[in-house]
Design a protein around this motif. Structure first.
Motif, PDB file in Angstrom:
ATOM      1  N   CYS A 135       0.826  -1.222   0.000  1.00 44.53           N
ATOM      2  CA  CYS A 135       0.000   0.000   0.000  1.00 44.53           C
ATOM      3  C   CYS A 135       0.851   1.260   0.000  1.00 44.53           C
ATOM      4  O   CYS A 135       0.391   2.316   0.430  1.00 44.53           O
ATOM      5  CB  CYS A 135      -0.916   0.001   1.217  1.00 44.53           C
ATOM      6  N   ALA A 136       2.087   1.163  -0.465  1.00 44.75           N
ATOM      7  CA  ALA A 136       2.964   2.341  -0.486  1.00 44.75           C
ATOM      8  C   ALA A 136       3.755   2.329  -1.791  1.00 44.75           C
ATOM      9  O   ALA A 136       3.976   1.261  -2.370  1.00 44.75           O
ATOM     10  CB  ALA A 136       3.913   2.304   0.717  1.00 44.75           C
ATOM     11  N   PRO A 137       4.189   3.506  -2.264  1.00 44.25           N
ATOM     12  CA  PRO A 137       4.806   3.573  -3.591  1.00 44.25           C
ATOM     13  C   PRO A 137       6.095   2.765  -3.735  1.00 44.25           C
ATOM     14  O   PRO A 137       6.443   2.360  -4.844  1.00 44.25           O
ATOM     15  CB  PRO A 137       5.092   5.070  -3.781  1.00 44.25           C
ATOM     16  N   HIS A 138       6.789   2.495  -2.635  1.00 47.87           N
ATOM     17  CA  HIS A 138       8.060   1.765  -2.727  1.00 47.87           C
ATOM     18  C   HIS A 138       7.875   0.259  -2.585  1.00 47.87           C
ATOM     19  O   HIS A 138       8.826  -0.502  -2.718  1.00 47.87           O
ATOM     20  CB  HIS A 138       9.009   2.243  -1.615  1.00 47.87           C
ATOM     21  N   ALA A 139       6.655  -0.188  -2.259  1.00 43.11           N
ATOM     22  CA  ALA A 139       6.439  -1.600  -1.910  1.00 43.11           C
ATOM     23  C   ALA A 139       5.634  -2.313  -2.981  1.00 43.11           C
ATOM     24  O   ALA A 139       4.705  -1.739  -3.559  1.00 43.11           O
ATOM     25  CB  ALA A 139       5.685  -1.683  -0.580  1.00 43.11           C
TER      26      ALA A 139
ATOM     27  N   LYS B  83       7.525   2.552 -13.747  1.00 41.32           N
ATOM     28  CA  LYS B  83       8.895   3.095 -13.735  1.00 41.32           C
ATOM     29  C   LYS B  83       9.846   2.219 -14.547  1.00 41.32           C
ATOM     30  O   LYS B  83      10.746   2.715 -15.220  1.00 41.32           O
ATOM     31  CB  LYS B  83       9.361   3.162 -12.273  1.00 41.32           C
ATOM     32  N   GLU B  84       9.605   0.918 -14.504  1.00 41.99           N
ATOM     33  CA  GLU B  84      10.477  -0.013 -15.244  1.00 41.99           C
ATOM     34  C   GLU B  84      10.099  -0.124 -16.712  1.00 41.99           C
ATOM     35  O   GLU B  84      10.736  -0.868 -17.469  1.00 41.99           O
ATOM     36  CB  GLU B  84      10.414  -1.398 -14.578  1.00 41.99           C
ATOM     37  N   GLY B  85       9.049   0.575 -17.133  1.00 43.14           N
ATOM     38  CA  GLY B  85       8.664   0.582 -18.557  1.00 43.14           C
ATOM     39  C   GLY B  85       7.861  -0.638 -18.978  1.00 43.14           C
ATOM     40  O   GLY B  85       7.664  -0.873 -20.176  1.00 43.14           O
ATOM     41  N   ALA B  86       7.381  -1.436 -18.015  1.00 49.98           N
ATOM     42  CA  ALA B  86       6.628  -2.652 -18.364  1.00 49.98           C
ATOM     43  C   ALA B  86       5.197  -2.318 -18.782  1.00 49.98           C
ATOM     44  O   ALA B  86       4.550  -3.091 -19.490  1.00 49.98           O
ATOM     45  CB  ALA B  86       6.601  -3.606 -17.172  1.00 49.98           C
ATOM     46  N   ILE B  87       4.699  -1.170 -18.322  1.00 45.78           N
ATOM     47  CA  ILE B  87       3.319  -0.750 -18.634  1.00 45.78           C
ATOM     48  C   ILE B  87       3.317   0.758 -18.886  1.00 45.78           C
ATOM     49  O   ILE B  87       4.301   1.444 -18.586  1.00 45.78           O
ATOM     50  CB  ILE B  87       2.347  -1.065 -17.465  1.00 45.78           C
TER      51      ILE B  87
ATOM     52  N   ALA C 263       6.739  -6.865 -12.259  1.00 43.24           N
ATOM     53  CA  ALA C 263       6.239  -6.026 -13.362  1.00 43.24           C
ATOM     54  C   ALA C 263       5.637  -6.871 -14.486  1.00 43.24           C
ATOM     55  O   ALA C 263       4.643  -6.471 -15.102  1.00 43.24           O
ATOM     56  CB  ALA C 263       7.370  -5.149 -13.880  1.00 43.24           C
ATOM     57  N   ASP C 264       6.222  -8.047 -14.768  1.00 42.34           N
ATOM     58  CA  ASP C 264       5.687  -8.848 -15.886  1.00 42.34           C
ATOM     59  C   ASP C 264       4.283  -9.362 -15.585  1.00 42.34           C
ATOM     60  O   ASP C 264       3.459  -9.510 -16.489  1.00 42.34           O
ATOM     61  CB  ASP C 264       6.643  -9.994 -16.266  1.00 42.34           C
ATOM     62  N   LEU C 265       3.983  -9.576 -14.307  1.00 41.36           N
ATOM     63  CA  LEU C 265       2.637 -10.020 -13.933  1.00 41.36           C
ATOM     64  C   LEU C 265       1.640  -8.864 -14.029  1.00 41.36           C
ATOM     65  O   LEU C 265       0.533  -9.027 -14.554  1.00 41.36           O
ATOM     66  CB  LEU C 265       2.657 -10.617 -12.516  1.00 41.36           C
TER      67      LEU C 265
ATOM     68  N   ARG D 225      -0.646   7.490  -6.754  1.00 40.00           N
ATOM     69  CA  ARG D 225       0.332   7.999  -5.773  1.00 40.00           C
ATOM     70  C   ARG D 225       0.907   6.898  -4.888  1.00 40.00           C
ATOM     71  O   ARG D 225       2.032   7.003  -4.409  1.00 40.00           O
ATOM     72  CB  ARG D 225      -0.323   9.050  -4.872  1.00 40.00           C
ATOM     73  N   GLU D 226       0.110   5.871  -4.609  1.00 41.73           N
ATOM     74  CA  GLU D 226       0.474   4.922  -3.551  1.00 41.73           C
ATOM     75  C   GLU D 226       0.742   3.490  -4.001  1.00 41.73           C
ATOM     76  O   GLU D 226       1.343   2.728  -3.246  1.00 41.73           O
ATOM     77  CB  GLU D 226      -0.678   4.838  -2.524  1.00 41.73           C
ATOM     78  N   ALA D 227       0.239   3.113  -5.185  1.00 41.34           N
ATOM     79  CA  ALA D 227       0.258   1.680  -5.530  1.00 41.34           C
ATOM     80  C   ALA D 227       1.607   1.262  -6.116  1.00 41.34           C
ATOM     81  O   ALA D 227       1.841   1.381  -7.322  1.00 41.34           O
ATOM     82  CB  ALA D 227      -0.867   1.367  -6.511  1.00 41.34           C
ATOM     83  N   GLY D 228       2.474   0.729  -5.268  1.00 40.07           N
ATOM     84  CA  GLY D 228       3.812   0.312  -5.710  1.00 40.07           C
ATOM     85  C   GLY D 228       3.763  -0.733  -6.810  1.00 40.07           C
ATOM     86  O   GLY D 228       4.594  -0.709  -7.731  1.00 40.07           O
ATOM     87  N   ASP D 229       2.809  -1.665  -6.746  1.00 37.31           N
ATOM     88  CA  ASP D 229       2.713  -2.684  -7.809  1.00 37.31           C
ATOM     89  C   ASP D 229       2.608  -2.003  -9.176  1.00 37.31           C
ATOM     90  O   ASP D 229       3.249  -2.410 -10.147  1.00 37.31           O
ATOM     91  CB  ASP D 229       1.466  -3.564  -7.591  1.00 37.31           C
ATOM     92  N   TYR D 230       1.799  -0.962  -9.242  1.00 35.92           N
ATOM     93  CA  TYR D 230       1.600  -0.228 -10.496  1.00 35.92           C
ATOM     94  C   TYR D 230       2.770   0.726 -10.768  1.00 35.92           C
ATOM     95  O   TYR D 230       3.356   0.724 -11.864  1.00 35.92           O
ATOM     96  CB  TYR D 230       0.279   0.542 -10.409  1.00 35.92           C
ATOM     97  N   LEU D 231       3.131   1.519  -9.762  1.00 35.55           N
ATOM     98  CA  LEU D 231       4.124   2.590  -9.980  1.00 35.55           C
ATOM     99  C   LEU D 231       5.496   2.029 -10.354  1.00 35.55           C
ATOM    100  O   LEU D 231       6.195   2.581 -11.207  1.00 35.55           O
ATOM    101  CB  LEU D 231       4.231   3.458  -8.719  1.00 35.55           C
ATOM    102  N   LEU D 232       5.891   0.916  -9.722  1.00 38.89           N
ATOM    103  CA  LEU D 232       7.218   0.366 -10.014  1.00 38.89           C
ATOM    104  C   LEU D 232       7.235  -0.310 -11.388  1.00 38.89           C
ATOM    105  O   LEU D 232       8.227  -0.227 -12.114  1.00 38.89           O
ATOM    106  CB  LEU D 232       7.665  -0.572  -8.894  1.00 38.89           C
TER     107      LEU D 232
END
Ligand SMILES: NC(=O)c1ccc[n+]([C@@H]2O[C@H](COP(=O)([O-])OP(=O)(O)OC[C@H]3O[C@@H](n4cnc5c(N)ncnc54)[C@H](O)[C@@H]3O)[C@@H](O)[C@H]2O)c1
Length: 322
Positions: free
Chosen positions: A223-227, A260-264, A232-234, A250-257
């Motif tokens: 529930c935090a941007p770093h977690a 950031k990695e360019g997977a989505i 990413a492939d999933l 703002r908060e969803a690390g699963d999405y934000l990371l």
């Protein structure tokens, strides 16, 4: 003003009733009927946090705030990871109506929201459930999900094998379903139709290769941007829905990371689950789709659940309107 304890919450807020309340809350959020701000989170020492979650819903006559600490490593000492209170105010005159135990509310409403969403996103014949994280949410999710799908078998994995074994023994006895503790997350999820990630992990515990086509995932723990719990492939392989987009970006690390990695791309969030629950957005398109519910947990869910409990205890009846 009433002070409502955890045992009173557990007595009044039955899971089926809470699933219905969460449908209402998630739809109200998606329809823009409720007012919320993205929760201010004050970092405490180490990984620990103090969160403040306010919401207002005029039609539901509910306003208030959940204030709680999140101490993610508390499981190591057998102490709850989420502790605090939900303050419920009267919308007519601003009076404080009730203070309700937040651990119990959070425990039930989070699983109830996952169940409400699973009902519309999982395949109708989904019967094999995988639980990753054998804590409070692991228990509540099994209790909730068996109300929306005919479960036949449950697998469980936890970073602490003894926690997974204890869970399997306890929940098999409680539910009568076969519950098997697994040595790895992949072993637990490989054949699962519904997967719930319910851990304080900050690095992925699940990747695309561990998930079969057609599975539905409730991603609840991060529930935090770093977690994150999902690689990413999933995330890229799934149809992604969120509880509240304003918070998710703002908060969803699963999405934000993954972003950031360019997977989505940003368009990968298809919408809010409330739109799907309201029948205004398609959810699953094919039996082979992987669907993902990114659950951050929203203040309106807490307020609606706590207000319901307060109304029942005040009015002495269970069918009070929201
Ligand atoms: N989205 C929401 O609305 C929402 C609501 C409540 C809790 N949560 C989150 O869900 C998670 C679980 O909450 P809980 O109340 O069940 O916590 P809990 O402390 O009761 O249980 C956590 C479990 O996860 C296990 N664990 C710890 N680190 C792990 C790792 N790296 N990999 C696998 N397992 C690990 C622990 O052994 C423990 O059994 C937390 O991260 C919490 O913040 C989200």
């Amino acid at each position: 003003m009433q002070v409502i304890t955890a045992s009173q919450v557990e007595e009044v807020l039955d899971m089926q009733r809470c699933i219905d309340l969460m449908k209402t809350a998630l739809i109200a959020l998606a329809e823009g009927e409720a007012r919320q701000i993205v929760r201010p989170v004050l970092p405490l020492s180490g990984k620990n946090l103090l969160g403040m979650m306010p919401a207002f819903h005029g039609a539901g006559k509910v306003a208030g705030v959940k204030v709680l600490t999140v101490f993610p490593d508390n499981y190591q000492q057998g102490i709850p990871s989420h502790q605090g209170q939900v303050l419920v105010f009267e919308t007519e005159n601003g009076r404080l109506k009730a203070i309700v135990d937040a651990e119990a509310i959070t425990g039930i409403r989070t699983a109830a929201a996952s169940a409400a969403v699973t009902q519309v996103l999982a395949r109708p014949d989904a019967s094999r459930l995988a639980i990753l994280g054998a804590g409070l949410q692991g228990r509540q999710h099994l209790r909730a999900l068996r109300l929306v799908r005919q479960l036949q078998q449950v697998t469980v994995w936890d970073i602490r094998p003894e926690a997974a074994s204890a869970y399997a023994e306890e929940m098999e006895k409680e539910t009568g379903l076969p519950v098997r503790a697994c040595a790895t997350a992949a072993e637990a999820t490989r054949e699962a139709d519904i997967i719930c990630t319910l851990t304080p992990a900050v690095e992925p515990i699940l990747c695309a290769a561990d998930v079969q086509p057609g599975a539905h995932i409730n991603a609840v723990g991060a529930c935090a941007p770093h977690a994150r719990e999902l690689a990413a492939d999933l995330v890229a392989a799934g149809r992604l829905f969120v509880d509240w987009k304003e918070a998710a970006v703002r908060e969803a690390g699963d999405y934000l990371l993954a972003l950031k990695e360019g997977a989505i791309t940003e368009e990968h969030i298809l919408g809010e689950v409330g739109q799907v629950l309201a029948g205004k957005l398609p959810g699953r398109l094919n039996a082979s789709d992987i669907t993902i519910f990114e659950s951050l947990g929203q203040a309106l869910q807490d307020l609606m659940a706590a207000n319901y409990v307060a109304n029942v205890l005040l009015g002495g009846k269970r069918n009070d309107s929201l």
